[in-house]
Scaffold this motif. Structure first.
Motif, PDB file in Angstrom:
ATOM      1  N   MET A   1       0.851  -1.190   0.000  1.00 60.09           N
ATOM      2  CA  MET A   1       0.000   0.000   0.000  1.00 60.09           C
ATOM      3  C   MET A   1       0.887   1.240   0.000  1.00 60.09           C
ATOM      4  O   MET A   1       2.014   1.198   0.474  1.00 60.09           O
ATOM      5  N   ILE A   2       0.334   2.328  -0.553  1.00 64.26           N
ATOM      6  CA  ILE A   2       1.089   3.570  -0.582  1.00 64.26           C
ATOM      7  C   ILE A   2       0.514   4.519   0.467  1.00 64.26           C
ATOM      8  O   ILE A   2      -0.674   4.827   0.472  1.00 64.26           O
ATOM      9  N   LEU A   3       1.390   4.937   1.382  1.00 62.24           N
ATOM     10  CA  LEU A   3       0.995   5.850   2.450  1.00 62.24           C
ATOM     11  C   LEU A   3       1.607   7.203   2.167  1.00 62.24           C
ATOM     12  O   LEU A   3       2.477   7.349   1.299  1.00 62.24           O
ATOM     13  N   GLN A   4       1.151   8.192   2.928  1.00 68.37           N
ATOM     14  CA  GLN A   4       1.691   9.526   2.741  1.00 68.37           C
ATOM     15  C   GLN A   4       2.061  10.115   4.097  1.00 68.37           C
ATOM     16  O   GLN A   4       1.315   9.956   5.077  1.00 68.37           O
ATOM     17  N   VAL A   5       3.212  10.767   4.166  1.00 69.18           N
ATOM     18  CA  VAL A   5       3.652  11.389   5.409  1.00 69.18           C
ATOM     19  C   VAL A   5       2.813  12.639   5.655  1.00 69.18           C
ATOM     20  O   VAL A   5       2.729  13.514   4.800  1.00 69.18           O
ATOM     21  N   THR A   6       2.158  12.712   6.844  1.00 72.26           N
ATOM     22  CA  THR A   6       1.384  13.930   7.152  1.00 72.26           C
ATOM     23  C   THR A   6       1.993  14.710   8.309  1.00 72.26           C
ATOM     24  O   THR A   6       1.582  15.831   8.558  1.00 72.26           O
ATOM     25  N   ALA A   7       2.917  14.112   9.055  1.00 70.67           N
ATOM     26  CA  ALA A   7       3.582  14.862  10.120  1.00 70.67           C
ATOM     27  C   ALA A   7       4.938  14.237  10.393  1.00 70.67           C
ATOM     28  O   ALA A   7       5.106  13.026  10.289  1.00 70.67           O
ATOM     29  N   VAL A   8       5.897  15.083  10.718  1.00 76.54           N
ATOM     30  CA  VAL A   8       7.242  14.634  11.071  1.00 76.54           C
ATOM     31  C   VAL A   8       7.625  15.339  12.362  1.00 76.54           C
ATOM     32  O   VAL A   8       7.520  16.562  12.467  1.00 76.54           O
ATOM     33  N   ARG A   9       7.993  14.564  13.376  1.00 79.63           N
ATOM     34  CA  ARG A   9       8.432  15.171  14.634  1.00 79.63           C
ATOM     35  C   ARG A   9       9.775  14.571  15.035  1.00 79.63           C
ATOM     36  O   ARG A   9      10.163  13.518  14.547  1.00 79.63           O
ATOM     37  N   THR A  10      10.452  15.262  15.946  1.00 80.01           N
ATOM     38  CA  THR A  10      11.727  14.760  16.463  1.00 80.01           C
ATOM     39  C   THR A  10      11.584  14.608  17.972  1.00 80.01           C
ATOM     40  O   THR A  10      11.838  15.543  18.720  1.00 80.01           O
ATOM     41  N   PRO A  11      11.126  13.430  18.442  1.00 80.47           N
ATOM     42  CA  PRO A  11      10.879  13.257  19.883  1.00 80.47           C
ATOM     43  C   PRO A  11      12.147  13.367  20.715  1.00 80.47           C
ATOM     44  O   PRO A  11      12.088  13.779  21.874  1.00 80.47           O
ATOM     45  N   SER A  12      13.282  13.005  20.150  1.00 79.29           N
ATOM     46  CA  SER A  12      14.564  13.258  20.801  1.00 79.29           C
ATOM     47  C   SER A  12      15.622  13.199  19.705  1.00 79.29           C
ATOM     48  O   SER A  12      15.359  12.691  18.616  1.00 79.29           O
ATOM     49  N   PRO A  13      16.835  13.732  19.993  1.00 77.40           N
ATOM     50  CA  PRO A  13      17.842  13.798  18.928  1.00 77.40           C
ATOM     51  C   PRO A  13      18.108  12.408  18.341  1.00 77.40           C
ATOM     52  O   PRO A  13      18.193  11.423  19.074  1.00 77.40           O
TER      53      PRO A  13
ATOM     54  N   GLY B   1      15.003  11.291   5.970  1.00 74.05           N
ATOM     55  CA  GLY B   1      14.973  12.339   4.963  1.00 74.05           C
ATOM     56  C   GLY B   1      13.568  12.684   4.488  1.00 74.05           C
ATOM     57  O   GLY B   1      13.392  13.587   3.681  1.00 74.05           O
ATOM     58  N   LEU B   2      12.555  11.960   4.971  1.00 72.04           N
ATOM     59  CA  LEU B   2      11.191  12.175   4.466  1.00 72.04           C
ATOM     60  C   LEU B   2      10.598  13.486   4.990  1.00 72.04           C
ATOM     61  O   LEU B   2      10.876  13.898   6.119  1.00 72.04           O
ATOM     62  N   GLU B   3       9.775  14.091   4.150  1.00 71.66           N
ATOM     63  CA  GLU B   3       9.082  15.316   4.550  1.00 71.66           C
ATOM     64  C   GLU B   3       7.590  15.133   4.369  1.00 71.66           C
ATOM     65  O   GLU B   3       7.143  14.200   3.692  1.00 71.66           O
ATOM     66  N   VAL B   4       6.837  16.054   4.973  1.00 72.30           N
ATOM     67  CA  VAL B   4       5.376  16.005   4.852  1.00 72.30           C
ATOM     68  C   VAL B   4       4.988  16.002   3.378  1.00 72.30           C
ATOM     69  O   VAL B   4       5.523  16.779   2.588  1.00 72.30           O
ATOM     70  N   GLY B   5       4.098  15.069   3.016  1.00 69.90           N
ATOM     71  CA  GLY B   5       3.653  14.967   1.629  1.00 69.90           C
ATOM     72  C   GLY B   5       4.338  13.859   0.855  1.00 69.90           C
ATOM     73  O   GLY B   5       3.837  13.431  -0.181  1.00 69.90           O
ATOM     74  N   ASP B   6       5.482  13.373   1.365  1.00 72.44           N
ATOM     75  CA  ASP B   6       6.202  12.314   0.643  1.00 72.44           C
ATOM     76  C   ASP B   6       5.436  10.991   0.717  1.00 72.44           C
ATOM     77  O   ASP B   6       4.818  10.681   1.730  1.00 72.44           O
ATOM     78  N   PRO B   7       5.502  10.198  -0.351  1.00 68.75           N
ATOM     79  CA  PRO B   7       4.873   8.864  -0.315  1.00 68.75           C
ATOM     80  C   PRO B   7       5.780   7.845   0.373  1.00 68.75           C
ATOM     81  O   PRO B   7       7.010   7.969   0.343  1.00 68.75           O
ATOM     82  N   VAL B   8       5.170   6.840   1.000  1.00 71.92           N
ATOM     83  CA  VAL B   8       5.912   5.751   1.639  1.00 71.92           C
ATOM     84  C   VAL B   8       5.259   4.440   1.228  1.00 71.92           C
ATOM     85  O   VAL B   8       4.053   4.275   1.367  1.00 71.92           O
ATOM     86  N   HIS B   9       6.066   3.522   0.690  1.00 70.61           N
ATOM     87  CA  HIS B   9       5.533   2.202   0.330  1.00 70.61           C
ATOM     88  C   HIS B   9       5.630   1.282   1.532  1.00 70.61           C
ATOM     89  O   HIS B   9       6.690   1.175   2.141  1.00 70.61           O
ATOM     90  N   ALA B  10       4.513   0.642   1.878  1.00 72.25           N
ATOM     91  CA  ALA B  10       4.514  -0.241   3.047  1.00 72.25           C
ATOM     92  C   ALA B  10       3.683  -1.478   2.745  1.00 72.25           C
ATOM     93  O   ALA B  10       2.882  -1.502   1.813  1.00 72.25           O
ATOM     94  N   ARG B  11       3.906  -2.524   3.522  1.00 70.41           N
ATOM     95  CA  ARG B  11       3.079  -3.732   3.445  1.00 70.41           C
ATOM     96  C   ARG B  11       2.175  -3.792   4.665  1.00 70.41           C
ATOM     97  O   ARG B  11       2.336  -2.998   5.592  1.00 70.41           O
ATOM     98  N   SER B  12       1.254  -4.723   4.689  1.00 73.67           N
ATOM     99  CA  SER B  12       0.314  -4.810   5.804  1.00 73.67           C
ATOM    100  C   SER B  12       1.060  -5.061   7.115  1.00 73.67           C
ATOM    101  O   SER B  12       2.059  -5.773   7.131  1.00 73.67           O
ATOM    102  N   PRO B  13       0.558  -4.494   8.216  1.00 73.76           N
ATOM    103  CA  PRO B  13       1.213  -4.685   9.514  1.00 73.76           C
ATOM    104  C   PRO B  13       1.340  -6.170   9.851  1.00 73.76           C
ATOM    105  O   PRO B  13       0.484  -6.973   9.501  1.00 73.76           O
TER     106      PRO B  13
END
Lengths: 292, 310
Positions: A1-13, A74-86
């Motif tokens: 499935m193709i997912l999309q990044v909607t948020a990127v955070r840095t919880p710690s360095p 390196g991913l930013e908001v809006g980038d696509p991500v290819h993933a398989r089922s959990p």
């Protein structure tokens, strides 16, 4: 499935928390991971940290290492991500009277999913953490004890496993040393092994490229930066046993005839003069010789 | 429940015998839609299921630790029904669901995980919406356990008796334990959302779907006497269409059993089925013949089929 990044955070360095969306996301059990295809045919599993009940988003936290995780950093908001089922790998035991979750570092990620699940269903649980991100979220979900270091964690753990109700279960995710320490503390408190659970860090295969000499088959193979030693052996068509590909099951253990390795397995291969090609690599500048 | 035959086409009978001989095996294959059956007598079957459950509440069991798996099973079954059946819908807004089955005038809103929003346990609510019996197997300690279920059409077993048993214990009476040890390992390796199908079969003296041990007084004596007047219309092939689904949220295994009964007279209308059933009955190993209680009934059915095809 193709997912999309909607948020990127840095919880710690060094960590990146990604929020992904997609159509009709499948539900998943606590402790499941999302196989992310970061390059064609290259898949890394990342623990899903949300609640898997009809989720609107998938949340993963990625530690920066190399290969796939560098790509994900390196991913930013809006980038696509290819993933398989959990995929499920580290589920809670539903009959437990009480769940003790012990998180070391980024090993908190599958246990964050556990904590959300227990909070949702009103199960009895508590979290002990050392060096872990996402502490704010954990504190909102239920009882949390934070240790300064591994030694303090051991001191905090002893009364927990000593006083926990009968049929409590403990789940540890973190480095092998932490897993061993928690298991020892639980056994010392007369817990049976069936109540002690652990998921080692899933180590990524990538690192610096190196060369391997396969003595028995008289072949020489170069292991690329983004492939595992096992994958490289596969690539030249040599049959090598394997199962978990995470350095846990011991199926792929091979005698190390020469060279210094960086061992990433959890079965003490080094002590027996062996290596787990699924996760381990050559030390910088070394060439390995294997009995393959 | 009882149907007319036909080897092909929409709603074809799931004839269970793939070879001319039969041995007990796990015989699983990937599931394909539709997984849930809708027969011509759909409303009657659902009404019968409710009648049996209401008269005998022990046709439902659920351990307290099966709550999450039961909700998981409910949503999976309703969602599956809505995907496969026209007019039926399951709408969702966050954790709030609305289930509508206009065929039976059912409309129910509920909040996932909140028992106060359903009139009954999620598993009996689900079990009343489908023709299939519903069993929830929890996965723990590398084994499966019968944690919950609503089973009104058991074939010579009792849900209440089996409640809490391990997979190995459940299959204790079956002659080939090694087959079920392999099957359990297979099921434990299934990933969230995976679904497989298998067929099981037997013969019975009438078209009663409920052959539970709970109801043994109602069907056992006649079966023991083998009281049959007209074999072709009375003796039925019982096929169980079983589905095994790894539930996505809880990781429990959902086991669905759909009962499909076909009178031997209808089996006889498809010569290939008739010949195969005769061959299977003639060559059945003794322990399987005994386990399926086909000692006399098997030969009676084979003789009738041979005569009717002559």
């Amino acid at each position: 499935m193709i997912l999309q990044v909607t948020a990127v955070r840095t919880p710690s360095p060094g960590l990146r928390a990604l929020t992904l969306v997609g159509d009709d996301l499948p539900s998943y059990p606590p402790g499941a991971h999302l196989p992310v295809e970061w390059a064609p045919g290259r898949v890394n599993p990342y623990s899903l940290t949300g609640l898997g009940i009809a989720p609107e988003t998938y949340e993963i936290t990625v530690a920066r290492r190399s290969g796939g995780s560098a790509r994900l950093h390196g991913l930013e908001v809006g980038d696509p991500v290819h993933a398989r089922s959990p995929r499920s790998g580290f589920p809670p035991v539903e009959t437990a009277a009480h769940h003790v979750l012990v998180a070391g570092g980024v090993g908190v990620t599958p246990l964050l999913g556990h904590a959300r699940w227990h909070a949702f269903w009103g199960h009895s649980f508590e979290v002990l953490a050392v060096g872990a991100p996402h502490l704010g979220t954990l504190r909102e979900l239920g009882p949390l004890t934070v240790a300064r270091d591994r030694r303090e964690l051991a001191d905090l753990l002893r009364p927990v496993v000593g006083n926990a109700p009968w049929n409590s279960h403990v789940y540890t995710c973190g480095p092998p040393g932490l897993i061993a320490a928690v298991a020892a503390a639980a056994r010392a408190a007369h817990w049976v092994d069936a109540r002690i659970h652990a998921e080692p860090f899933v180590h990524e295969p990538a690192g610096a490229p190196f060369e391997v000499l396969l003595r028995r088959s008289r072949r020489r193979v170069r292991v690329a930066a983004d492939e595992s030693l096992l994958d490289a052996v596969d690539r030249i068509g040599l049959p090598a046993p394997r199962l978990c590909r995470q350095g846990v099951c011991g199926e792929c253990l091979t005698t190390l005839l020469a060279g210094t390795a960086e061992h990433h397995d959890h079965v003490d291969a080094a002590e027996h003069g062996r290596i787990a090609p699924c996760v381990s690599r050559a030390a910088p500048g070394e060439t390995l010789e294997l009995d393959l | 429940m009882t149907e007319v035959g036909g080897a092909t086409g929409e709603g074809a009978y799931p004839f269970p015998l793939a070879r001319d001989t039969y041995r007990i095996s796990a015989n699983v294959e990937p599931a394909s839609a539709p997984m849930l059956h809708v027969g011509a007598d759909h409303a009657d079957v659902l009404a019968l299921r409710s009648r049996i459950l209401d008269a005998e509440p022990r046709r439902f069991v659920a351990a307290p630790h099966a709550a999450a798996a039961s909700w998981d099973a409910l949503v999976w079954l309703l969602d599956r029904t809505a995907r496969e059946q026209d007019g039926v819908s399951l709408e969702r807004d966050g954790l709030r669901y609305r289930w509508t089955d206009p065929r039976r005038g059912v409309e129910q809103e509920f909040v996932f995980g909140d028992a106060s929003t359903l009139p009954e346990h999620p598993l009996t609510f689900a079990g009343r919406q489908v023709e299939e019996d519903v069993v929830v197997l929890g996965a723990r300690d590398d084994r499966l356990w019968l944690d919950a279920g609503m089973v009104v059409f058991a074939s010579v077993w009792s849900l209440a008796f089996d409640h809490g048993m391990s997979f190995a214990e459940l299959h204790g009476p079956v002659p080939s334990p090694e087959v079920f040890a392999r099957a359990e390992r297979f099921l434990l390796r299934m990933q969230p959302g995976d679904a497989y199908r298998r067929l099981n079969w037997g013969l019975q003296l009438d078209d009663r779907p409920d052959l539970s041990l709970d109801a043994h007084p109602a069907w056992g004596p006649r079966r023991a006497r083998l009281e049959v007047h007209d074999v072709g219309s009375e003796v039925h092939l019982r096929t169980e269409v079983q589905h095994l689904v790894r539930l996505p949220m809880s990781g429990a295994v959902l086991f669905l059993i759909g009962v499909r009964l076909l009178p031997l007279a209808e089996v006889a209308t498809v010569p290939a089925w008739s010949a195969r059933l005769v061959s299977v009955l003639d060559t059945l190993p003794e322990e399987v013949r005994s386990y399926k209680d086909l000692g006399v009934l098997g030969s009676m059915a084979a003789d009738w089929l041979r005569r009717s095809s002559a």
